[in-house]
Write a protein that holds these residues in place. Structure first.
Motif, PDB file in Angstrom:
ATOM      1  N   LEU A 152     -12.448 -14.902  21.731  1.00 49.15           N
ATOM      2  CA  LEU A 152     -12.403 -13.525  22.221  1.00 49.15           C
ATOM      3  C   LEU A 152     -11.247 -13.343  23.201  1.00 49.15           C
ATOM      4  CD1 LEU A 152     -13.496 -10.682  22.398  1.00 49.15           C
ATOM      5  CD2 LEU A 152     -15.195 -11.470  24.060  1.00 49.15           C
ATOM      6  N   LYS A 153     -11.004 -14.339  24.038  1.00 48.72           N
ATOM      7  CA  LYS A 153      -9.863 -14.274  24.961  1.00 48.72           C
ATOM      8  C   LYS A 153      -8.549 -14.263  24.185  1.00 48.72           C
ATOM      9  CE  LYS A 153     -12.189 -16.458  28.877  1.00 48.72           C
ATOM     10  NZ  LYS A 153     -12.219 -17.599  29.819  1.00 48.72           N
ATOM     11  N   GLU A 154      -8.485 -15.068  23.132  1.00 54.65           N
ATOM     12  CA  GLU A 154      -7.286 -15.104  22.293  1.00 54.65           C
ATOM     13  C   GLU A 154      -7.042 -13.739  21.649  1.00 54.65           C
ATOM     14  OE1 GLU A 154      -5.583 -17.513  18.353  1.00 54.65           O
ATOM     15  OE2 GLU A 154      -7.517 -18.057  19.252  1.00 54.65           O
ATOM     16  N   LEU A 155      -8.093 -13.157  21.108  1.00 55.26           N
ATOM     17  CA  LEU A 155      -7.986 -11.828  20.510  1.00 55.26           C
ATOM     18  C   LEU A 155      -7.489 -10.815  21.537  1.00 55.26           C
ATOM     19  CD1 LEU A 155      -8.563  -9.516  18.506  1.00 55.26           C
ATOM     20  CD2 LEU A 155     -10.979  -9.668  19.163  1.00 55.26           C
ATOM     21  N   THR A 156      -8.071 -10.853  22.727  1.00 51.36           N
ATOM     22  CA  THR A 156      -7.713  -9.890  23.770  1.00 51.36           C
ATOM     23  C   THR A 156      -6.262 -10.047  24.194  1.00 51.36           C
ATOM     24  OG1 THR A 156      -9.994  -9.979  24.575  1.00 51.36           O
ATOM     25  CG2 THR A 156      -8.365  -9.017  26.039  1.00 51.36           C
ATOM     26  N   ILE A 157      -5.823 -11.285  24.358  1.00 52.90           N
ATOM     27  CA  ILE A 157      -4.440 -11.541  24.787  1.00 52.90           C
ATOM     28  C   ILE A 157      -3.446 -11.121  23.716  1.00 52.90           C
ATOM     29  CG2 ILE A 157      -2.785 -13.376  25.322  1.00 52.90           C
ATOM     30  CD1 ILE A 157      -5.128 -14.840  26.754  1.00 52.90           C
ATOM     31  N   LEU A 158      -3.706 -11.499  22.475  1.00 54.23           N
ATOM     32  CA  LEU A 158      -2.787 -11.129  21.391  1.00 54.23           C
ATOM     33  C   LEU A 158      -2.715  -9.613  21.221  1.00 54.23           C
ATOM     34  CD1 LEU A 158      -3.648 -13.843  18.682  1.00 54.23           C
ATOM     35  CD2 LEU A 158      -1.610 -13.729  20.149  1.00 54.23           C
ATOM     36  N   GLN A 159      -3.874  -8.942  21.325  1.00 50.07           N
ATOM     37  CA  GLN A 159      -3.899  -7.486  21.216  1.00 50.07           C
ATOM     38  C   GLN A 159      -3.081  -6.850  22.328  1.00 50.07           C
ATOM     39  OE1 GLN A 159      -5.963  -5.267  18.894  1.00 50.07           O
ATOM     40  NE2 GLN A 159      -4.250  -4.077  19.664  1.00 50.07           N
ATOM     41  N   HIS A 160      -3.236  -7.364  23.538  1.00 55.49           N
ATOM     42  CA  HIS A 160      -2.524  -6.793  24.680  1.00 55.49           C
ATOM     43  C   HIS A 160      -1.016  -7.026  24.558  1.00 55.49           C
ATOM     44  CE1 HIS A 160      -2.245  -5.148  28.712  1.00 55.49           C
ATOM     45  NE2 HIS A 160      -1.458  -6.164  29.056  1.00 55.49           N
ATOM     46  N   ILE A 161      -0.631  -8.216  24.122  1.00 52.74           N
ATOM     47  CA  ILE A 161       0.797  -8.506  23.954  1.00 52.74           C
ATOM     48  C   ILE A 161       1.396  -7.616  22.868  1.00 52.74           C
ATOM     49  CG2 ILE A 161       2.417 -10.261  23.088  1.00 52.74           C
ATOM     50  CD1 ILE A 161       0.791 -12.350  24.629  1.00 52.74           C
ATOM     51  N   GLU A 162       0.643  -7.374  21.804  1.00 54.71           N
ATOM     52  CA  GLU A 162       1.136  -6.486  20.739  1.00 54.71           C
ATOM     53  C   GLU A 162       1.398  -5.082  21.280  1.00 54.71           C
ATOM     54  OE1 GLU A 162       0.037  -5.449  16.133  1.00 54.71           O
ATOM     55  OE2 GLU A 162      -1.613  -5.593  17.566  1.00 54.71           O
ATOM     56  N   ASN A 163       0.552  -4.631  22.200  1.00 52.73           N
ATOM     57  CA  ASN A 163       0.687  -3.282  22.749  1.00 52.73           C
ATOM     58  C   ASN A 163       1.621  -3.206  23.949  1.00 52.73           C
ATOM     59  OD1 ASN A 163      -1.161  -2.341  20.864  1.00 52.73           O
ATOM     60  ND2 ASN A 163      -2.920  -2.634  22.215  1.00 52.73           N
ATOM     61  N   SER A 164       1.862  -4.344  24.606  1.00 53.69           N
ATOM     62  CA  SER A 164       2.662  -4.318  25.832  1.00 53.69           C
ATOM     63  C   SER A 164       3.454  -5.612  25.974  1.00 53.69           C
ATOM     64  CB  SER A 164       1.746  -4.122  27.053  1.00 53.69           C
ATOM     65  OG  SER A 164       2.480  -4.120  28.243  1.00 53.69           O
ATOM     66  N   GLU A 165       4.692  -5.585  25.492  1.00 52.96           N
ATOM     67  CA  GLU A 165       5.533  -6.774  25.561  1.00 52.96           C
ATOM     68  C   GLU A 165       5.921  -7.119  27.000  1.00 52.96           C
ATOM     69  OE1 GLU A 165       8.914  -6.038  23.122  1.00 52.96           O
ATOM     70  OE2 GLU A 165       7.821  -6.237  21.229  1.00 52.96           O
ATOM     71  N   ASP A 166       5.879  -6.137  27.883  1.00 46.71           N
ATOM     72  CA  ASP A 166       6.297  -6.347  29.272  1.00 46.71           C
ATOM     73  C   ASP A 166       5.172  -6.868  30.156  1.00 46.71           C
ATOM     74  OD1 ASP A 166       8.906  -5.430  28.782  1.00 46.71           O
ATOM     75  OD2 ASP A 166       8.280  -3.345  29.026  1.00 46.71           O
ATOM     76  N   THR A 167       4.076  -7.264  29.563  1.00 48.79           N
ATOM     77  CA  THR A 167       2.959  -7.740  30.364  1.00 48.79           C
ATOM     78  C   THR A 167       3.319  -9.025  31.094  1.00 48.79           C
ATOM     79  OG1 THR A 167       0.597  -8.207  30.314  1.00 48.79           O
ATOM     80  CG2 THR A 167       1.909  -9.188  28.574  1.00 48.79           C
ATOM     81  N   THR A 168       2.560  -9.334  32.117  1.00 52.24           N
ATOM     82  CA  THR A 168       2.781 -10.549  32.900  1.00 52.24           C
ATOM     83  C   THR A 168       1.565 -11.466  32.779  1.00 52.24           C
ATOM     84  OG1 THR A 168       1.777  -9.632  34.913  1.00 52.24           O
ATOM     85  CG2 THR A 168       4.139  -9.226  34.562  1.00 52.24           C
ATOM     86  N   GLN A 169       1.762 -12.715  33.159  1.00 58.36           N
ATOM     87  CA  GLN A 169       0.643 -13.651  33.117  1.00 58.36           C
ATOM     88  C   GLN A 169      -0.442 -13.240  34.106  1.00 58.36           C
ATOM     89  OE1 GLN A 169       1.504 -17.820  33.166  1.00 58.36           O
ATOM     90  NE2 GLN A 169       3.127 -17.687  31.634  1.00 58.36           N
ATOM     91  N   LYS A 170      -0.045 -12.617  35.196  1.00 62.05           N
ATOM     92  CA  LYS A 170      -1.029 -12.124  36.166  1.00 62.05           C
ATOM     93  C   LYS A 170      -1.901 -11.049  35.526  1.00 62.05           C
ATOM     94  CE  LYS A 170      -1.537  -9.971  40.709  1.00 62.05           C
ATOM     95  NZ  LYS A 170      -0.833  -9.387  41.881  1.00 62.05           N
ATOM     96  N   GLU A 171      -1.271 -10.118  34.794  1.00 60.73           N
ATOM     97  CA  GLU A 171      -2.016  -9.058  34.119  1.00 60.73           C
ATOM     98  C   GLU A 171      -2.964  -9.649  33.072  1.00 60.73           C
ATOM     99  OE1 GLU A 171       0.924  -6.504  32.502  1.00 60.73           O
ATOM    100  OE2 GLU A 171       1.270  -5.406  34.378  1.00 60.73           O
ATOM    101  N   LEU A 172      -2.475 -10.626  32.321  1.00 61.82           N
ATOM    102  CA  LEU A 172      -3.301 -11.254  31.291  1.00 61.82           C
ATOM    103  C   LEU A 172      -4.481 -11.997  31.912  1.00 61.82           C
ATOM    104  CD1 LEU A 172      -0.506 -12.621  28.922  1.00 61.82           C
ATOM    105  CD2 LEU A 172      -2.049 -10.706  28.469  1.00 61.82           C
ATOM    106  N   ALA A 173      -4.232 -12.627  33.068  1.00 64.08           N
ATOM    107  CA  ALA A 173      -5.303 -13.341  33.761  1.00 64.08           C
ATOM    108  C   ALA A 173      -6.404 -12.377  34.192  1.00 64.08           C
ATOM    109  CB  ALA A 173      -4.742 -14.080  34.972  1.00 64.08           C
ATOM    110  N   GLU A 174      -6.005 -11.215  34.702  1.00 61.95           N
ATOM    111  CA  GLU A 174      -6.980 -10.204  35.117  1.00 61.95           C
ATOM    112  C   GLU A 174      -7.716  -9.642  33.905  1.00 61.95           C
ATOM    113  OE1 GLU A 174      -4.663  -7.385  37.269  1.00 61.95           O
ATOM    114  OE2 GLU A 174      -4.557  -8.609  39.093  1.00 61.95           O
ATOM    115  N   LEU A 175      -6.995  -9.522  32.813  1.00 56.40           N
ATOM    116  CA  LEU A 175      -7.554  -8.932  31.598  1.00 56.40           C
ATOM    117  C   LEU A 175      -8.712  -9.760  31.037  1.00 56.40           C
ATOM    118  CD1 LEU A 175      -7.000  -6.558  29.574  1.00 56.40           C
ATOM    119  CD2 LEU A 175      -5.666  -8.190  28.251  1.00 56.40           C
TER     120      LEU A 175
END
Length: 209
Positions: free
Chosen positions: A16-39
């Motif tokens: 589920l974390k993998e799905l969430t991270i990949l989905q977020h990266i697809e929608n936002s290439e400018d994301t940061t590791q901090k944002e992904l950690a919070e997500l």
């Protein structure tokens, strides 16, 4: 998919974390590791482990804009993996929904067997929303939802799935056979409040009973 931070019923799996991270990266290439950690509610150090793993598997690539700025881009393989995870997750949710639906339909049938035709729900939360969704899925139903009572002033006169949210003071304005309490946390408080306004306790039905 930021709901993962507030998820209550499931322990978020690695998938589920993998799905969430990949989905977020697809929608936002400018994301940061901090944002992904919070997500995904994980330590930033773990995000780095996840990112390295996804890159090694060919799901994402990193584009270094500068020494401090990195863009993450999902690959075609990453999109396929994300879609597979999404369908798998949805399939499991549907199985759980069918189980919950069976229980709710059994509850509704008991109300119908008692001769109830018009009911009010008390508590405009997730339980009421789920019950309303099941009633809609039933198509033709002998039950009619006359309205939804809630004591939250911010909810009054609004609608939940098209049904009006009303005040406890307006109960008698609506033709109904019974009130179904659709709150787990405040069930006892609701019964007491109905008693305070002189409502017949014999017409109060508890969903969590």
């Amino acid at each position: 998919m930021d709901f993962i931070k507030n998820i209550k019923f499931f322990t978020p799996t690695a998938e589920l974390k993998e799905l969430t991270i990949l989905q977020h990266i697809e929608n936002s290439e400018d994301t940061t590791q901090k944002e992904l950690a919070e997500l995904v509610n994980a330590a930033p150090s773990m995000i780095n482990v996840y990112i390295n793993d996804y890159e090694e598997k060919g799901y994402i690539i990193r584009e270094y804009i500068s020494t401090k700025t990195v863009k993450y881009k999902i690959t075609s393989a990453g999109v396929r993996r994300k879609n597979y995870l999404l369908i798998t997750y949805l399939h499991e949710l549907l199985k759980l929904y069918r189980l919950a639906k069976e229980n709710i339909e059994g509850f509704l049938e008991k109300l119908e067997d008692k001769g109830y035709r018009n009911i009010l729900l008390y508590g405009a939360g997730e339980v009421a929303e789920t019950i309303l969704s099941v009633i809609r899925d039933r198509g033709a139903s002998r039950l009619n939802i006359a309205g939804i009572i809630d004591d939250d002033e911010a909810k009054k006169n609004k609608k939940l799935l098209g049904y009006k949210i009303i005040s406890r003071d307006d109960i008698e304005k609506y033709n109904h056979d019974a009130i179904v309490i659709t709150s787990y946390t405040y069930e006892d408080d609701i019964r007491r409040r109905l008693g305070e306004v002189g409502y017949d306790g014999g017409r109060v039905v508890r969903f969590f009973w």
